[in-house]
Each structure stands twice: as structure tokens, then as C-alpha cells.
Design an enzyme around this catalytic site. Structure first.
Site, PDB file in Angstrom:
ATOM      1  N   ARG A   7       3.464   8.387  -6.492  1.00  9.54           N
ATOM      2  CA  ARG A   7       2.860   9.491  -6.914  1.00  9.54           C
ATOM      3  C   ARG A   7       3.468  10.230  -8.704  1.00  9.54           C
ATOM      4  NH1 ARG A   7      -1.038  10.195  -3.397  1.00  9.54           N
ATOM      5  NH2 ARG A   7      -0.088  11.068  -1.618  1.00  9.54           N
ATOM      6  N   GLY A  54      -2.802  12.580   4.168  1.00  8.70           N
ATOM      7  CA  GLY A  54      -2.007  11.032   4.164  1.00  8.70           C
ATOM      8  C   GLY A  54      -0.557  12.005   4.920  1.00  8.70           C
ATOM      9  N   ASP A 107       0.174   3.091   3.758  1.00  7.54           N
ATOM     10  CA  ASP A 107      -0.376   3.674   3.413  1.00  7.54           C
ATOM     11  C   ASP A 107       0.432   4.943   2.861  1.00  7.54           C
ATOM     12  OD1 ASP A 107      -2.516   5.592   1.471  1.00  7.54           O
ATOM     13  OD2 ASP A 107      -3.649   5.415   3.874  1.00  7.54           O
ATOM     14  N   HIS A 134       0.902  -1.283   0.252  1.00  5.66           N
ATOM     15  CA  HIS A 134       0.033  -0.072  -0.098  1.00  5.66           C
ATOM     16  C   HIS A 134       0.428   1.090   0.070  1.00  5.66           C
ATOM     17  CE1 HIS A 134      -3.872   2.082   1.647  1.00  5.66           C
ATOM     18  NE2 HIS A 134      -3.108   2.708   0.473  1.00  5.66           N
ATOM     19  N   ASN A 168      -4.055   6.360  -7.952  1.00  6.66           N
ATOM     20  CA  ASN A 168      -4.544   7.367  -7.633  1.00  6.66           C
ATOM     21  C   ASN A 168      -3.399   8.635  -8.295  1.00  6.66           C
ATOM     22  OD1 ASN A 168      -3.715   7.449  -5.445  1.00  6.66           O
ATOM     23  ND2 ASN A 168      -4.277   8.325  -4.343  1.00  6.66           N
TER      24      ASN A 168
HETATM   25  O1  DOR Z   1      -4.774  10.317   3.413  1.00  2.35           O
HETATM   26  C1  DOR Z   1      -4.445   9.668   2.171  1.00  2.35           C
HETATM   27  N1  DOR Z   1      -4.049  10.145   1.398  1.00  2.35           N
HETATM   28  N2  DOR Z   1      -5.870   8.636   2.277  1.00  2.35           N
HETATM   29  C2  DOR Z   1      -5.815   8.107   1.147  1.00  2.35           C
HETATM   30  O2  DOR Z   1      -6.925   6.805   0.822  1.00  2.35           O
HETATM   31  C3  DOR Z   1      -5.102   8.516  -0.332  1.00  2.35           C
HETATM   32  C4  DOR Z   1      -3.641   9.339   0.668  1.00  2.35           C
HETATM   33  C5  DOR Z   1      -3.597  10.055  -0.324  1.00  2.35           C
HETATM   34  O3  DOR Z   1      -3.369  10.017  -1.999  1.00  2.35           O
HETATM   35  O4  DOR Z   1      -2.943  11.224  -0.408  1.00  2.35           O
HETATM   36 ZN    ZN Z   2      -6.864   4.635   1.430  1.00  2.00          ZN
HETATM   37 ZN    ZN Z   3      -3.837   4.521   0.346  1.00  4.77          ZN
END
Ligand code: DOR
Ligand code: ZN
Ligand code: ZN
Length: 398
Positions: free
Chosen positions: A63, A286, A270, A59, A93
Site C-alpha cells: 500500500r 482483501g 495476497d 504476493h 496496485n
Molecule cells: O481481495 C483482493 N484484494 N484481491 C485482489 O486482487 C487485490 C487485493 C487488494 O489490493 O486489496
Molecule cells: Zn489478485
Molecule cells: Zn493480490
């Protein structure tokens, strides 16, 4: 290459062994004699070091492309090597979102020769219903990632029919789902008989839902991020904003309990870097994490969890769940991905040491449970505790 005097876990017991590596794979795990050594081209001594299979972080948000002022494949993979992560899986993303076969192909091309460690990609489920694209890429990606709650990147999918199509065509679905959305995701997994990976569980009630789904016999897995274990809502400031948000101390406890009893399957960071300017300017969700996760988790080894559990949730299970081939274990035939740790070096985490492009860490000032002193990817030393080398990372297979 021979890696001597490795302290490894064998059937849950710490044992000192030598590991013979050839063509990037583990050839033999044994005690080598001095005569045999004469025949070996390269010897690395791991005396006194704990050796684990390289960490697999499924996870991460690297970027790249489109947001590479925050992180890119090179800096993100350096952060991995520094943290003992030898394989990362990147989230969809990025810009453009990874939601067509063509965009995935461009991402694969763009990543070539730029990573210090091995990597893979999650495909994105789209609210425009890209189930036909999913069909085309299933064997090239770790999973289809679907956002069931709004988060960074505007990839929310709400419509039931679309969700059904996305689940139907995926080989495995990963979800960003919070609270009642966890229930919804489990319902879809049940209906379409698909393996489901619940990203970043953060609440006691979510752990309960996962526990019940497992009891029912569903193929549902759960991940927890280090920040939801080590930090809580009393600490929130503009930097410590993320989705899901930090929760209570009771939730921290329930998450540790879930790890300990096998309900929670993996640690995923994450890793979601944003620059300090972005974080300070307006609310930006994030935080980075890949660089510190292992060293931080080591703090609780022989405390809240055993070393065996740590190895299972950080190395073995991520490979098993996503079917990543020949990774996650120190066994003959597996790829020679290792992280070597000096448990005596419990050092302070400092912003100034960060190699992620974002240049900061949410764990600044905290003390680690040990130091990553070397990281190997398929037998290549990529980090020696100070510097990075041998940029030969490649895509994993499933
Ligand atoms: O806090 C977060 N940031 N949660 C996410 O699900 C996406 C992530 C991001 O891409 O910055
Ligand atoms: Zn997430
Ligand atoms: Zn994530």
C-alpha cells in the site's frame, strides 16, 4: 556469527547442525567444535528450534505509496518479520499504479531504509499498453502482474491485443485470473512461450487447469493463499471478503491435494490490508495475511503436508520461479535469512497482537502450529519473538 544447534532439513531429513554466517551469507553448515567456538565473535543458540530458510512471500500489497493509511513499508515489513517472512514482493496496485519506469523508480527510492526485511516489486501491466515500459524494467522486477478480473485497484486489462503485447514484452507474467481467465492466461503463455504465475488459485477446476498445463510441458506455476486453504464460503462475513472469494470445503481439499502432489508451487498470502472502518463501511475486497501464514501452515505439517513440502512452497520455489538470487535455501553461499520456530508453542492468534497497520487478522481465535521466535535477514536478527530491530532490508536481485 555462529548459529548453533539448528534443526534443519537436509535431504528431507531433520538434522541438527551449526551454521556459520559471515558477511550476511552462509559460510559453513557443520558441527562446530568447542575449540573453534572460541574464535567466533557472536554465538546464537537455536537449541530445540526448527530453522527454515526465511519465508518468501511473492504476493503482498504493502500500500505504499498512496494508500499508506492501510499499511506502509515499515509496518508491513514488521508484519513480515513477525511471520518469519524475510523477503516480500509488492504488488503494483499502489497509487499511482506501478506502470512506468519512473513510478517504479520512485517506489524503489521511497522504500529505502524503511523495511525490516528484503523486498522486491512486481510491475503492473496496464490497459493503456505499457509494453515499452515493461521492456525497460524487466531485470529490476519480479514479474509483470496483470489483472484479468476486476479487483481492488482498477487495473483490469481486457483487450486481447494489449494482453498480447504485455505478454510478449514480459520476462514472466503473474496474473490475477479466475476460472475461465485462468484458461485465457495459459493460452497466452503458450502462444508467447512465457513463464506464467497463476496467483491465488481458489478452485478445484483451476488446479485441474494448472495440472494439465504442467503435463503439457508449459512453464506455468500456481500459488495458493492460506485463506483459501483454511477458510471456506460458509464463514463469509464483511471481513472475509476478498477476490477470489472463499470457496467450498471441496475446493479447500483440492487445493491441499494440489500442494501435496506438487501441482501448486507456492504459498503467497495476497496480504491485502484494509482498515476495519473500510471493511465495515462497504464491501472491500482483501484481507491481511503475511503475519500468520507460516504459523498457520505449520498446523498441517505432518498432517496434510510434510515439512519438506512446506519448505519448498514457502521458501525455495518462490525464489526459483522469480529468479531471486541467493535466497530460499539453507546452503553454503546463500544469504543468511532464517526463521526459527518453537513448535511446542501453539498459541492463539489474536487481533491485539497484530502489527500490520490495519490492526486485525482474519485468523483471530485460531490456534497456530508453532511460534516464530526469531527472524534473521542476511545474518541480522530483525525479530526476537517480541521486538523488532536492525531495519536494514534492501531490494533483492534477480
Ligand atoms: O481481495 C483482493 N484484494 N484481491 C485482489 O486482487 C487485490 C487485493 C487488494 O489490493 O486489496
Ligand atoms: Zn489478485
Ligand atoms: Zn493480490
Amino acid at each position: 556469527m555462529l548459529i548453533k544447534n539448528c534443526t534443519i532439513l537436509e535431504n528431507g531429513v531433520e538434522t541438527v547442525k551449526d551454521i556459520l554466517v559471515s558477511k550476511g551469507k552462509i559460510q559453513k553448515i557443520y558441527r562446530c567444535s568447542e575449540i573453534e567456538e572460541l574464535d567466533i565473535d557472536e554465538i546464537y543458540d537455536a537449541e530445540g528450534l526448527l530453522v527454515l530458510p526465511g519465508v518468501i512471500d511473492v504476493h503482498t500489497h504493502m500500500r505504499d505509496p498512496g494508500l499508506s493509511h492501510k499499511e506502509d513499508f515499515e509496518t508491513g515489513s514488521k508484519a513480515c518479520a513477525k511471520g518469519g517472512v524475510t523477503t516480500f514482493i509488492d504488488m503494483p496496485n499502489t497509487v499511482p499504479n506501478t506502470i512506468t519506469e519512473e513510478i517504479l523508480k520512485a517506489k524503489e527510492e521511497n522504500s529505502k531504509d524503511r523495511s525490516y526485511v528484503d523486498y522486491g516489486f512486481h510491475f503492473g501491466g496496464s490497459r493503456s499498453d505499457n509494453s515499452l515500459e515493461i521492456k525497460k524494467v524487466n531485470d529490476r522486477v519480479a514479474s509483470t502482474k496483470i489483472f484479468l478480473n476486476m479487483s481492488t485497484g482498477d487495473m483490469l486489462v481486457e483487450e486481447e491485443k494489449t494482453l498480447e503485447n504485455l505478454f510478449r514484452e514480459s520476462k514472466i507474467v503473474s496474473v490475477h485470473a479466475e476460472e475461465e481467465m485462468v484458461e485465457r492466461a495459459i493460452g497466452l503463455a503458450r502462444k508467447f512461450k512465457k513463464p506464467l504465475y497463476l496467483c491465488h488459485l481458489s478452485k478445484a477446476s483451476e488446479v485441474e487447469l494448472l495440472r494439465a498445463a504442467k503435463k503439457e510441458g508449459l512453464c506455468v506455476y500456481g500459488e495458493v493463499a492460506p485463506h483459501h486453504l483454511f477458510l471456506n464460503e460458509t464463514q463469509v462475513n464483511n471481513l472475509l471478503m476478498m477476490k477470489p472469494e472463499l470457496k467450498s470445503v471441496e475446493d479447500n481439499k483440492a487445493l491441499w491435494e494440489g500442494l501435496k502432489d506438487g501441482t501448486i508451487d507456492t504459498i503467497g498470502t495476497d496480504h491485502a490490508p484494509h482498515t476495519l472502518e473500510e471493511k465495515n463501511e462497504k464491501i472491500t475486497f482483501g484481507i491481511p495475511g503475511v503475519e500468520n501464514s507460516l504459523e498457520l501452515m505449520l498446523k498441517e505439517v505432518n498432517g496434510k503436508i510434510s515439512l519438506e513440502i512446506l519448505q519448498r512452497v514457502m521458501c525455495e520455489n518462490p525464489a526459483k520461479i522469480f529468479g531471486i538470487k541467493r535466497k530460499g535455501k539453507i546452503e553454503v553461499g546463500y544469504e543468511a535469512d532464517f526463521v526459527m520456530i518453537d513448535l511446542k508453542r501453539k498459541e492463539e492468534i489474536k487481533n491485539e497482537d497484530v502489527v500490520s497497520k490495519c490492526g486485525w487478522t482474519p485468523y483471530n481465535g485460531m490456534t497456530t502450529g508453532g511460534k516464530v521466535v526469531s527472524t534473521f535477514v542476511r545474518g541480522n536478527l530483525v525479530y526476537n519473538g517480541i521486538e523488532f530491530m536492525n531495519k536494514k532490508g534492501r531490494g533483492v536481485s534477480y
